[in-house]
Design an enzyme around this catalytic site. Structure first.
Site, PDB file in Angstrom:
ATOM      1  N   ARG A   1      -9.296   1.224   8.875  1.00 24.90           N
ATOM      2  CA  ARG A   1      -8.979  -0.188   9.116  1.00 24.90           C
ATOM      3  C   ARG A   1     -10.142  -0.912   9.783  1.00 24.90           C
ATOM      4  O   ARG A   1     -10.138  -2.126   9.846  1.00 24.90           O
ATOM      5  CB  ARG A   1      -7.743  -0.306  10.010  1.00 24.90           C
ATOM      6  CG  ARG A   1      -6.420  -0.363   9.212  1.00 24.90           C
ATOM      7  CD  ARG A   1      -5.306  -0.195  10.211  1.00 24.90           C
ATOM      8  NE  ARG A   1      -4.091  -0.879   9.896  1.00 24.90           N
ATOM      9  CZ  ARG A   1      -2.998  -0.282   9.412  1.00 24.90           C
ATOM     10  NH1 ARG A   1      -3.030   0.985   9.089  1.00 24.90           N
ATOM     11  NH2 ARG A   1      -1.894  -0.973   9.230  1.00 24.90           N
TER      12      ARG A   1
ATOM     13  N   ARG B   1      11.334  -6.157   4.489  1.00 27.98           N
ATOM     14  CA  ARG B   1      11.070  -4.733   4.317  1.00 27.98           C
ATOM     15  C   ARG B   1      12.104  -3.907   5.063  1.00 27.98           C
ATOM     16  O   ARG B   1      12.524  -4.239   6.168  1.00 27.98           O
ATOM     17  CB  ARG B   1       9.678  -4.374   4.837  1.00 27.98           C
ATOM     18  CG  ARG B   1       9.412  -2.870   4.764  1.00 27.98           C
ATOM     19  CD  ARG B   1       7.967  -2.530   4.763  1.00 27.98           C
ATOM     20  NE  ARG B   1       7.325  -2.786   6.034  1.00 27.98           N
ATOM     21  CZ  ARG B   1       6.030  -2.596   6.248  1.00 27.98           C
ATOM     22  NH1 ARG B   1       5.254  -2.164   5.255  1.00 27.98           N
ATOM     23  NH2 ARG B   1       5.499  -2.855   7.420  1.00 27.98           N
TER      24      ARG B   1
ATOM     25  N   ARG C   1       0.208  -8.777  14.021  1.00 23.25           N
ATOM     26  CA  ARG C   1      -0.501  -7.844  13.128  1.00 23.25           C
ATOM     27  C   ARG C   1      -1.419  -8.596  12.180  1.00 23.25           C
ATOM     28  O   ARG C   1      -2.522  -8.155  11.898  1.00 23.25           O
ATOM     29  CB  ARG C   1       0.509  -6.994  12.349  1.00 23.25           C
ATOM     30  CG  ARG C   1       1.140  -5.926  13.222  1.00 23.25           C
ATOM     31  CD  ARG C   1       2.469  -5.475  12.670  1.00 23.25           C
ATOM     32  NE  ARG C   1       2.341  -4.645  11.512  1.00 23.25           N
ATOM     33  CZ  ARG C   1       3.316  -4.503  10.601  1.00 23.25           C
ATOM     34  NH1 ARG C   1       4.449  -5.149  10.736  1.00 23.25           N
ATOM     35  NH2 ARG C   1       3.144  -3.718   9.579  1.00 23.25           N
TER      36      ARG C   1
ATOM     37  N   ARG D   1      11.681  -1.657  10.634  1.00 19.76           N
ATOM     38  CA  ARG D   1      10.639  -1.162  11.530  1.00 19.76           C
ATOM     39  C   ARG D   1      10.538  -2.073  12.752  1.00 19.76           C
ATOM     40  O   ARG D   1      10.601  -3.289  12.617  1.00 19.76           O
ATOM     41  CB  ARG D   1       9.288  -1.163  10.803  1.00 19.76           C
ATOM     42  CG  ARG D   1       8.988   0.133  10.099  1.00 19.76           C
ATOM     43  CD  ARG D   1       7.745   0.057   9.259  1.00 19.76           C
ATOM     44  NE  ARG D   1       6.550  -0.407   9.955  1.00 19.76           N
ATOM     45  CZ  ARG D   1       5.315  -0.306   9.458  1.00 19.76           C
ATOM     46  NH1 ARG D   1       5.122   0.258   8.272  1.00 19.76           N
ATOM     47  NH2 ARG D   1       4.285  -0.755  10.119  1.00 19.76           N
TER      48      ARG D   1
ATOM     49  N   LYS E   1       0.835  -1.219   0.000  1.00 17.51           N
ATOM     50  CA  LYS E   1       0.000   0.000   0.000  1.00 17.51           C
ATOM     51  C   LYS E   1       0.864   1.262   0.000  1.00 17.51           C
ATOM     52  O   LYS E   1       0.615   2.187  -0.746  1.00 17.51           O
ATOM     53  CB  LYS E   1      -0.877   0.088   1.262  1.00 17.51           C
ATOM     54  CG  LYS E   1      -1.952  -0.937   1.393  1.00 17.51           C
ATOM     55  CD  LYS E   1      -2.891  -0.587   2.548  1.00 17.51           C
ATOM     56  CE  LYS E   1      -2.243  -0.459   3.918  1.00 17.51           C
ATOM     57  NZ  LYS E   1      -1.673  -1.694   4.469  1.00 17.51           N
TER      58      LYS E   1
HETATM   59  P1  AMP Z   1       1.167   0.853   8.978  1.00 19.12           P
HETATM   60  O1  AMP Z   1       2.368   1.703   8.720  1.00 19.12           O
HETATM   61  O2  AMP Z   1      -0.030   1.270   8.166  1.00 19.12           O
HETATM   62  O3  AMP Z   1       1.455  -0.619   8.883  1.00 19.12           O
HETATM   63  O4  AMP Z   1       0.746   1.130  10.499  1.00 19.12           O
HETATM   64  C1  AMP Z   1       1.633   0.843  11.560  1.00 19.12           C
HETATM   65  C2  AMP Z   1       0.839   0.681  12.832  1.00 19.12           C
HETATM   66  O5  AMP Z   1       0.148   1.909  13.143  1.00 19.12           O
HETATM   67  C3  AMP Z   1      -0.259  -0.376  12.772  1.00 19.12           C
HETATM   68  O6  AMP Z   1       0.248  -1.678  13.027  1.00 19.12           O
HETATM   69  C4  AMP Z   1      -1.205   0.104  13.859  1.00 19.12           C
HETATM   70  O7  AMP Z   1      -0.711  -0.217  15.144  1.00 19.12           O
HETATM   71  C5  AMP Z   1      -1.125   1.625  13.710  1.00 19.12           C
HETATM   72  N1  AMP Z   1      -2.147   2.146  12.783  1.00 19.12           N
HETATM   73  C6  AMP Z   1      -1.946   2.671  11.543  1.00 19.12           C
HETATM   74  N2  AMP Z   1      -3.100   3.044  10.984  1.00 19.12           N
HETATM   75  C7  AMP Z   1      -4.074   2.750  11.879  1.00 19.12           C
HETATM   76  C8  AMP Z   1      -5.488   2.874  11.872  1.00 19.12           C
HETATM   77  N3  AMP Z   1      -6.149   3.368  10.815  1.00 19.12           N
HETATM   78  N4  AMP Z   1      -6.171   2.463  12.982  1.00 19.12           N
HETATM   79  C9  AMP Z   1      -5.521   1.976  14.050  1.00 19.12           C
HETATM   80  N5  AMP Z   1      -4.193   1.793  14.103  1.00 19.12           N
HETATM   81  C10 AMP Z   1      -3.462   2.183  13.038  1.00 19.12           C
END
Ligand code: AMP
Length: 208
Positions: free
Chosen positions: A88, A122, A163, A152, A13
């Site tokens: 989400r 990654r 996750r 990360r 994404k």
């Molecule tokens: P990402 O970079 O999109 O994988 O997001 C990293 C982390 O941020 C996720 O594993 C969640 O813990 C948190 N996070 C990101 N976006 C959301 C969202 N829309 N709702 C809740 N937690 C989020």
């Protein structure tokens, strides 16, 4: 062009969001990036969300939704944006719909096995903060800007597993956009360029 990108972690994404934003000159709004920069800067928000992110859980809606609302109300989002990683859950989708009308919700899909494979390779760039991949690095550095890369915190094998278990995109979010006639699903292909060709077909149909 107001686009939402849905899909499991590691589906690409973020990479697709970058490609869309650079082609169509749109701001890339990634909730994950916003949280990570707050954690790095040790802000109050960062301190609140760190425990959730480190354990692979979702950050509570009351923190997440207001951040997105504030960000989308800024001037650079008036003519469009790409939202990456939000919504989400159904409540986030409904709240988003109450303050902005989305043109398309594009889901980028990938099997769990492939997600694990990709997330374990990654890397993130410290300089341009873009996601990259172990195999794309040039002399161990980001292939785009030459910046140092890092892994990360939440890309450790245990957190990846958490996750995948805790953050599966709920069917009701998909149904929400299907009912509005906005949902499109594409498979994440083996290269980012191949996937982008499919994503761009959808976008081109919007700008006509
Ligand atoms: P990402 O970079 O999109 O994988 O997001 C990293 C982390 O941020 C996720 O594993 C969640 O813990 C948190 N996070 C990101 N976006 C959301 C969202 N829309 N709702 C809740 N937690 C989020």
């Amino acid at each position: 062009m107001k686009i939402v990108l849905l899909g499991p972690p590691g589906s690409g994404k973020g990479t697709q969001a970058e490609l869309i934003c650079s082609k169509y000159n749109l701001p890339h709004i990634s909730t994950g990036d916003i949280f990570r920069s707050n954690i790095a800067n040790k802000t109050q928000l960062g301190l609140k969300v760190k425990q959730y992110i480190d354990s692979g859980s979702l950050v509570p809606d009351e923190l997440t939704i207001s951040i997105v609302k504030d960000r989308l109300s800024q001037d650079d989002c008036k003519n469009g944006f790409v939202l990456d990683g939000f919504p989400r859950v159904l409540n986030q989708a409904k709240q988003l719909d109450s303050f902005v009308k989305i043109d398309k919700a594009i889901m980028i899909d990938l099997s769990d096995d492939e997600i694990i494979n990709r997330l374990s390779k990654r890397r993130m760039c410290k300089k341009c903060s873009n996601p990259t991949h172990l195999d794309w690095l040039v002399d161990g550095k980001c292939e785009k800007c030459g910046g140092e890369v890092y892994i990360r915190n939440d890309d450790s094998p245990e957190t990846i597993k958490a996750r995948l278990e805790k953050q599966k995109l709920p069917q009701d979010v998909i149904d929400f956009y299907v009912e509005k006639g906005l949902f499109v699903k594409i498979n994440s292909l083996s290269t980012k360029q191949e996937t982008f060709i499919e994503v761009d077909k959808i976008l081109k149909s919007l700008v006509k």
